[in-house]
Design a protein around this motif. Structure first.
Motif, PDB file in Angstrom:
ATOM      1  N   ARG A 131       0.826  -1.209   0.000  1.00 31.14           N
ATOM      2  CA  ARG A 131       0.000   0.000   0.000  1.00 31.14           C
ATOM      3  C   ARG A 131       0.858   1.256   0.000  1.00 31.14           C
ATOM      4  O   ARG A 131       0.567   2.225  -0.714  1.00 31.14           O
ATOM      5  N   GLU A 132       1.888   1.264   0.794  1.00 29.45           N
ATOM      6  CA  GLU A 132       2.773   2.426   0.868  1.00 29.45           C
ATOM      7  C   GLU A 132       3.462   2.673  -0.461  1.00 29.45           C
ATOM      8  O   GLU A 132       3.620   3.827  -0.887  1.00 29.45           O
ATOM      9  N   GLU A 133       3.862   1.600  -1.155  1.00 20.37           N
ATOM     10  CA  GLU A 133       4.509   1.741  -2.466  1.00 20.37           C
ATOM     11  C   GLU A 133       3.551   2.357  -3.486  1.00 20.37           C
ATOM     12  O   GLU A 133       3.918   3.234  -4.267  1.00 20.37           O
ATOM     13  N   ILE A 134       2.297   1.879  -3.471  1.00 20.59           N
ATOM     14  CA  ILE A 134       1.295   2.383  -4.423  1.00 20.59           C
ATOM     15  C   ILE A 134       1.022   3.863  -4.181  1.00 20.59           C
ATOM     16  O   ILE A 134       1.017   4.683  -5.111  1.00 20.59           O
ATOM     17  N   LYS A 139       2.857   6.091  -2.693  1.00 22.54           N
ATOM     18  CA  LYS A 139       4.024   6.907  -3.005  1.00 22.54           C
ATOM     19  C   LYS A 139       4.151   7.116  -4.511  1.00 22.54           C
ATOM     20  O   LYS A 139       4.478   8.208  -4.979  1.00 22.54           O
ATOM     21  N   ARG A 140       3.873   6.070  -5.288  1.00 23.56           N
ATOM     22  CA  ARG A 140       3.986   6.163  -6.747  1.00 23.56           C
ATOM     23  C   ARG A 140       2.912   7.085  -7.327  1.00 23.56           C
ATOM     24  O   ARG A 140       3.153   7.810  -8.287  1.00 23.56           O
ATOM     25  N   LEU A 141       1.701   7.061  -6.747  1.00 30.06           N
ATOM     26  CA  LEU A 141       0.599   7.865  -7.275  1.00 30.06           C
ATOM     27  C   LEU A 141       0.521   9.270  -6.669  1.00 30.06           C
ATOM     28  O   LEU A 141      -0.283  10.093  -7.116  1.00 30.06           O
ATOM     29  N   PRO A 174       2.200  12.068  -6.945  1.00 35.37           N
ATOM     30  CA  PRO A 174       2.255  13.267  -7.799  1.00 35.37           C
ATOM     31  C   PRO A 174       0.942  13.598  -8.501  1.00 35.37           C
ATOM     32  O   PRO A 174       0.738  14.738  -8.934  1.00 35.37           O
ATOM     33  N   LEU A 175       0.033  12.613  -8.623  1.00 28.53           N
ATOM     34  CA  LEU A 175      -1.238  12.834  -9.321  1.00 28.53           C
ATOM     35  C   LEU A 175      -2.389  13.136  -8.369  1.00 28.53           C
ATOM     36  O   LEU A 175      -3.514  13.352  -8.805  1.00 28.53           O
ATOM     37  N   ARG A 176      -2.117  13.142  -7.064  1.00 27.49           N
ATOM     38  CA  ARG A 176      -3.188  13.354  -6.101  1.00 27.49           C
ATOM     39  C   ARG A 176      -3.499  14.846  -5.967  1.00 27.49           C
ATOM     40  O   ARG A 176      -2.609  15.685  -5.930  1.00 27.49           O
ATOM     41  N   ILE A 177      -4.796  15.150  -5.898  1.00 23.70           N
ATOM     42  CA  ILE A 177      -5.260  16.511  -5.660  1.00 23.70           C
ATOM     43  C   ILE A 177      -5.924  16.564  -4.295  1.00 23.70           C
ATOM     44  O   ILE A 177      -6.830  15.771  -4.010  1.00 23.70           O
ATOM     45  N   THR A 178      -5.493  17.476  -3.456  1.00 23.26           N
ATOM     46  CA  THR A 178      -6.108  17.670  -2.157  1.00 23.26           C
ATOM     47  C   THR A 178      -6.560  19.124  -2.029  1.00 23.26           C
ATOM     48  O   THR A 178      -6.347  19.945  -2.930  1.00 23.26           O
ATOM     49  N   SER A 179      -7.154  19.447  -0.884  1.00 21.66           N
ATOM     50  CA  SER A 179      -7.606  20.823  -0.655  1.00 21.66           C
ATOM     51  C   SER A 179      -6.441  21.799  -0.582  1.00 21.66           C
ATOM     52  O   SER A 179      -6.619  23.006  -0.758  1.00 21.66           O
TER      53      SER A 179
END
Length: 394
Positions: free
Chosen positions: A48-51, A53-55, A57-62
């Motif tokens: 889970r931590e690897e996934i 970390k890899r994703l 840069p594409l995450r959008i937060t508030s």
């Protein structure tokens, strides 16, 4: 005295400092230290931590900082309402059948980006001219150069400014691979805010190859984001006269990928063109109507459309009145005969039932004709809710 070989073999060194022949332990295997395997829970946690970390840069937060979607131009609906069109970092589409004004609208958009003031109901988003790349895959060199002349005449922008900000690439003879290379090189070298592909079907081998077309749109979207540009594509609709869908898989996928899709129409027998909202992701916009004069310049057709609509409304009203007149003539004879056969008078309900049977519709839908007979003084309704022929009809 001879030495006993057997006795010699059994002699073991007693002194701790005695050197031992290394060959004696050559066949001895030393096991490495045992490392415990992770538990199932630990393995799942690591995965889970690897996934994540890899994703990441594409995450959008508030708290994510993002740039606002800046349109290339605005469609002015009223003094206090504007609709953004063709924002940067997106791909867009202009679609129409042949000879429906696609290249004309392309010139208008380029002129707006250069002019930096309102033209008809459009205005640039920028306070200064922006760089443009136009890749023309359909026209001859002569017609491509005429674009510059028409932009200058339409906007009053001097040729020097057009040459400074607009890179027109004549690509009629280029292969698909050469087109793709030219597009990427011009994005890198010219750094435009607006890119127009006038004839995007030439970028693929088949507009019905779903895989190739999907790759084309994905690549354009990546380029628009990478170079912070708005990419407008121009594509024909299907050949069917009753169908305005952009052609093939190229068009259907483009309608999904594109942010702003506009449709150009020209009714048969009319000289007026319509720029319509075919599907805008941000907000819908009203139609823009125009015509092209003998010099090839765009002219606002809103006044013409208003007059046409007025004439059409008057024509429909005349037709309605004529149809009502003919109907009254027929109903007058029928009412005269019906009331005469009934002794000159009938209860209103009975008369309406007979009228409904005559017209072939429900009683509630007959009041228009009934009231018309009364207004035309064919029949008269008494306070006792009976119907009789009026004196003028006798």
């Amino acid at each position: 005295m001879p030495t006993d070989p057997q006795a010699t073999e059994n002699v073991q060194p007693q002194d701790a400092g005695q050197v031992i022949n290394p060959d004696q332990n050559a066949n001895t295997v030393q096991n490495p230290p045992r490392i415990p395997l992770p538990s199932v829970e630990e393995a799942v946690k690591t995965k889970r931590e690897e996934i994540l970390k890899r994703l990441e840069p594409l995450r959008i937060t508030s708290k994510t900082e993002v740039e606002e979607d800046k349109p290339i131009v605005w469609k002015v609906e009223s003094e206090d309402e504007r609709v953004p069109l063709f924002p940067i970092r997106y791909v867009h589409m202009i679609t129409a059948k042949p000879k429906r004004g696609k290249s004309t609208i392309v010139r208008l958009i380029i002129g707006l980006v250069l002019l930096v003031k309102r033209l008809f109901c459009f205005e640039s988003d920028s306070s200064k001219p922006e760089k443009v790349v136009l890749i023309d895959t359909e026209h001859s060199k002569y017609d491509t150069k005429k674009i510059i002349e028409k932009i200058a005449k339409q906007t009053g922008v001097p040729y020097d400014l057009i040459d400074e900000y607009v890179y027109i690439h004549h690509a009629q003879s280029q292969s698909r691979e050469e087109l793709k290379q030219s597009l990427e090189e011009l994005l890198f070298a010219w750094k435009p805010k607006l890119v127009i592909l006038d004839g995007c079907a030439q970028f693929v081998s088949s507009f019905n190859d779903e895989v190739e077309c999907d790759e084309f749109w994905r690549h354009l979207r990546e380029l628009s984001e990478q170079y912070d540009a708005s990419v407008i594509t121009v594509l024909h609709t299907t050949k069917s006269p009753d169908n305005d869908l952009p052609k093939g898989h190229l068009g259907s996928l483009g309608a999904q990928y594109c942010c702003t899709v506009v449709l150009l129409e020209k009714p048969k027998g009319s000289n007026v063109f319509y720029l319509k909202d075919y599907g805008s992701r941000h907000a819908p916009f009203s139609d823009f109507s125009f015509y092209i004069d003998k010099g090839g310049l765009i002219c606002d057709a809103s006044e013409i459309i208003a007059n046409l609509e007025k004439e059409e409304k008057a024509r429909k009203q005349r037709e309605k009145e004529e149809a009502l007149r003919k109907m009254l003539e027929a109903l007058k004879a029928w009412a005269n005969e019906t009331l005469t056969n009934a002794g000159g008078t009938m209860p209103k309900k009975a008369f309406l039932d007979a009228l409904a049977a005559k017209l072939g519709k429900g009683v509630r839908n007959c009041y228009t004709e009934y009231n018309a007979l009364v207004a035309d003084k064919v029949i008269f309704e008494t306070p006792q809710k009976t119907v009789m022929l009026s004196s003028s009809a006798l």
